[in-house]
Motif scaffolding. Sequence first.
Motif, PDB file in Angstrom:
ATOM      1  N   LYS A 162       0.840  -1.193   0.000  1.00  0.00           N
ATOM      2  CA  LYS A 162       0.000   0.000   0.000  1.00  0.00           C
ATOM      3  C   LYS A 162       0.874   1.241   0.000  1.00  0.00           C
ATOM      4  O   LYS A 162       1.788   1.364   0.818  1.00  0.00           O
ATOM      5  CB  LYS A 162      -0.916   0.010   1.218  1.00  0.00           C
ATOM      6  CG  LYS A 162      -2.054   1.007   1.119  1.00  0.00           C
ATOM      7  CD  LYS A 162      -3.152   0.681   2.115  1.00  0.00           C
ATOM      8  CE  LYS A 162      -4.381   1.508   1.814  1.00  0.00           C
ATOM      9  NZ  LYS A 162      -5.521   1.146   2.692  1.00  0.00           N
ATOM     10  N   ARG A 222      -2.102   7.079 -10.125  1.00  0.00           N
ATOM     11  CA  ARG A 222      -2.780   5.937  -9.524  1.00  0.00           C
ATOM     12  C   ARG A 222      -2.829   4.757 -10.493  1.00  0.00           C
ATOM     13  O   ARG A 222      -2.519   3.624 -10.121  1.00  0.00           O
ATOM     14  CB  ARG A 222      -4.197   6.324  -9.116  1.00  0.00           C
ATOM     15  CG  ARG A 222      -4.963   5.189  -8.428  1.00  0.00           C
ATOM     16  CD  ARG A 222      -6.472   5.401  -8.522  1.00  0.00           C
ATOM     17  NE  ARG A 222      -6.890   6.574  -7.816  1.00  0.00           N
ATOM     18  CZ  ARG A 222      -7.218   6.592  -6.527  1.00  0.00           C
ATOM     19  NH1 ARG A 222      -7.136   5.481  -5.821  1.00  0.00           N
ATOM     20  NH2 ARG A 222      -7.633   7.705  -5.964  1.00  0.00           N
ATOM     21  N   ARG A 223      -3.194   5.024 -11.743  1.00  0.00           N
ATOM     22  CA  ARG A 223      -3.275   3.944 -12.732  1.00  0.00           C
ATOM     23  C   ARG A 223      -1.927   3.267 -12.914  1.00  0.00           C
ATOM     24  O   ARG A 223      -1.841   2.036 -12.988  1.00  0.00           O
ATOM     25  CB  ARG A 223      -3.783   4.491 -14.081  1.00  0.00           C
ATOM     26  CG  ARG A 223      -5.246   4.870 -14.105  1.00  0.00           C
ATOM     27  CD  ARG A 223      -5.724   5.073 -15.536  1.00  0.00           C
ATOM     28  NE  ARG A 223      -4.971   6.113 -16.234  1.00  0.00           N
ATOM     29  CZ  ARG A 223      -5.309   7.390 -16.237  1.00  0.00           C
ATOM     30  NH1 ARG A 223      -6.368   7.809 -15.558  1.00  0.00           N
ATOM     31  NH2 ARG A 223      -4.595   8.277 -16.918  1.00  0.00           N
ATOM     32  N   GLU A 240      -1.128   1.143  -9.826  1.00  0.00           N
ATOM     33  CA  GLU A 240      -2.012  -0.017  -9.729  1.00  0.00           C
ATOM     34  C   GLU A 240      -1.651  -1.076 -10.755  1.00  0.00           C
ATOM     35  O   GLU A 240      -1.803  -2.278 -10.492  1.00  0.00           O
ATOM     36  CB  GLU A 240      -3.467   0.418  -9.877  1.00  0.00           C
ATOM     37  CG  GLU A 240      -4.002   1.141  -8.651  1.00  0.00           C
ATOM     38  CD  GLU A 240      -5.437   1.610  -8.801  1.00  0.00           C
ATOM     39  OE1 GLU A 240      -6.068   1.918  -7.773  1.00  0.00           O
ATOM     40  OE2 GLU A 240      -5.918   1.681  -9.955  1.00  0.00           O
ATOM     41  N   ARG A 241      -1.169  -0.637 -11.920  1.00  0.00           N
ATOM     42  CA  ARG A 241      -0.722  -1.619 -12.919  1.00  0.00           C
ATOM     43  C   ARG A 241       0.455  -2.436 -12.399  1.00  0.00           C
ATOM     44  O   ARG A 241       0.675  -3.565 -12.837  1.00  0.00           O
ATOM     45  CB  ARG A 241      -0.323  -0.912 -14.221  1.00  0.00           C
ATOM     46  CG  ARG A 241      -1.493  -0.506 -15.098  1.00  0.00           C
ATOM     47  CD  ARG A 241      -1.047  -0.178 -16.513  1.00  0.00           C
ATOM     48  NE  ARG A 241      -0.184   0.980 -16.571  1.00  0.00           N
ATOM     49  CZ  ARG A 241      -0.625   2.224 -16.769  1.00  0.00           C
ATOM     50  NH1 ARG A 241      -1.921   2.456 -16.910  1.00  0.00           N
ATOM     51  NH2 ARG A 241       0.221   3.234 -16.812  1.00  0.00           N
ATOM     52  N   GLY A 285       0.652  -3.389  -9.327  1.00  0.00           N
ATOM     53  CA  GLY A 285       0.172  -4.204  -8.216  1.00  0.00           C
ATOM     54  C   GLY A 285       0.091  -3.510  -6.874  1.00  0.00           C
ATOM     55  O   GLY A 285      -0.171  -4.154  -5.857  1.00  0.00           O
ATOM     56  N   GLN A 287      -1.512  -0.944  -3.993  1.00  0.00           N
ATOM     57  CA  GLN A 287      -2.760  -0.334  -3.560  1.00  0.00           C
ATOM     58  C   GLN A 287      -2.468   1.131  -3.242  1.00  0.00           C
ATOM     59  O   GLN A 287      -1.518   1.433  -2.527  1.00  0.00           O
ATOM     60  CB  GLN A 287      -3.308  -1.030  -2.314  1.00  0.00           C
ATOM     61  CG  GLN A 287      -3.770  -2.452  -2.550  1.00  0.00           C
ATOM     62  CD  GLN A 287      -4.276  -3.072  -1.254  1.00  0.00           C
ATOM     63  OE1 GLN A 287      -3.527  -3.243  -0.289  1.00  0.00           O
ATOM     64  NE2 GLN A 287      -5.546  -3.407  -1.232  1.00  0.00           N
ATOM     65  N   ILE A 288      -3.317   2.029  -3.751  1.00  0.00           N
ATOM     66  CA  ILE A 288      -3.005   3.458  -3.668  1.00  0.00           C
ATOM     67  C   ILE A 288      -4.078   4.223  -2.900  1.00  0.00           C
ATOM     68  O   ILE A 288      -5.266   4.070  -3.158  1.00  0.00           O
ATOM     69  CB  ILE A 288      -2.879   4.070  -5.077  1.00  0.00           C
ATOM     70  CG1 ILE A 288      -1.872   3.292  -5.904  1.00  0.00           C
ATOM     71  CG2 ILE A 288      -2.456   5.544  -4.983  1.00  0.00           C
ATOM     72  CD1 ILE A 288      -0.498   3.224  -5.298  1.00  0.00           C
ATOM     73  N   ARG A 294       7.734   3.773  -6.374  1.00  0.00           N
ATOM     74  CA  ARG A 294       7.908   2.316  -6.300  1.00  0.00           C
ATOM     75  C   ARG A 294       9.269   1.942  -5.732  1.00  0.00           C
ATOM     76  O   ARG A 294       9.388   0.963  -5.000  1.00  0.00           O
ATOM     77  CB  ARG A 294       7.758   1.691  -7.695  1.00  0.00           C
ATOM     78  CG  ARG A 294       6.334   1.499  -8.151  1.00  0.00           C
ATOM     79  CD  ARG A 294       6.277   0.551  -9.339  1.00  0.00           C
ATOM     80  NE  ARG A 294       7.068   1.035 -10.468  1.00  0.00           N
ATOM     81  CZ  ARG A 294       6.593   1.805 -11.431  1.00  0.00           C
ATOM     82  NH1 ARG A 294       5.338   2.201 -11.404  1.00  0.00           N
ATOM     83  NH2 ARG A 294       7.370   2.193 -12.420  1.00  0.00           N
TER      84      ARG A 294
END
Length: 203
Positions: A2, A30-31, A34-35, A37, A39-40, A179
């Motif tokens: 997260k 966000r996209r 999320e791609r 993996g 959680q945002i 990330r």
Amino acid sequence: MKRSVTVVSAGLRLPSSTRMLADRLADATRRDLERQGAQIDVDVVEVRDHAHDLVSHLTTGYPSDGLRRASETVAKADGLIAVTPTFTASYSGLFKMFFDSLDDTALVGKPVLIAATGGTGRHSLVLEHALRPMFAYLRAVVVPTAVFAATQEWGGGDSQEPLARRIERAADELAGEVRRRESPEIRDPYCDPVPFEQLLEGR
């Protein structure tokens, strides 16, 4: 995993093109995350909502509960999106006041995407001449692509394509920085108090 992204939007009007740009940058980030993996959580700080509290804090040194929560939201975020309207070839005074109110170390090592709005593309230099130096001074990690949106770029059609590409590129850079970093650890100043006996001894 997260992760959290905080958006600081300094638009003054409702609706605000500054907030519109902030939302598009947040959605693209966000996209991207999320791609991969993650959680945002996306939190938005509308600086205009804290205008009176900012003046009080800067003149008295005591933040309101709302301003303190906004500052903590920024400090705890894995990444920051900061968007300001352009006033007199620079960021707005309200935008600057908010970042002046933060703790000196709140942005150290934090990935930041800078963006601005203005009437014409001639104002786009605000990003490199005002915003980037300010965040460099605060020791943030500013992503290479900064995003400026002029009034005519909200008209739709072909005029929005360059803006959309800049948004996607900047969001990808911010997501990449988020990330590859650990979430910030916020130290509670009250978790390890100095014993009263030491205070009496002057140590």
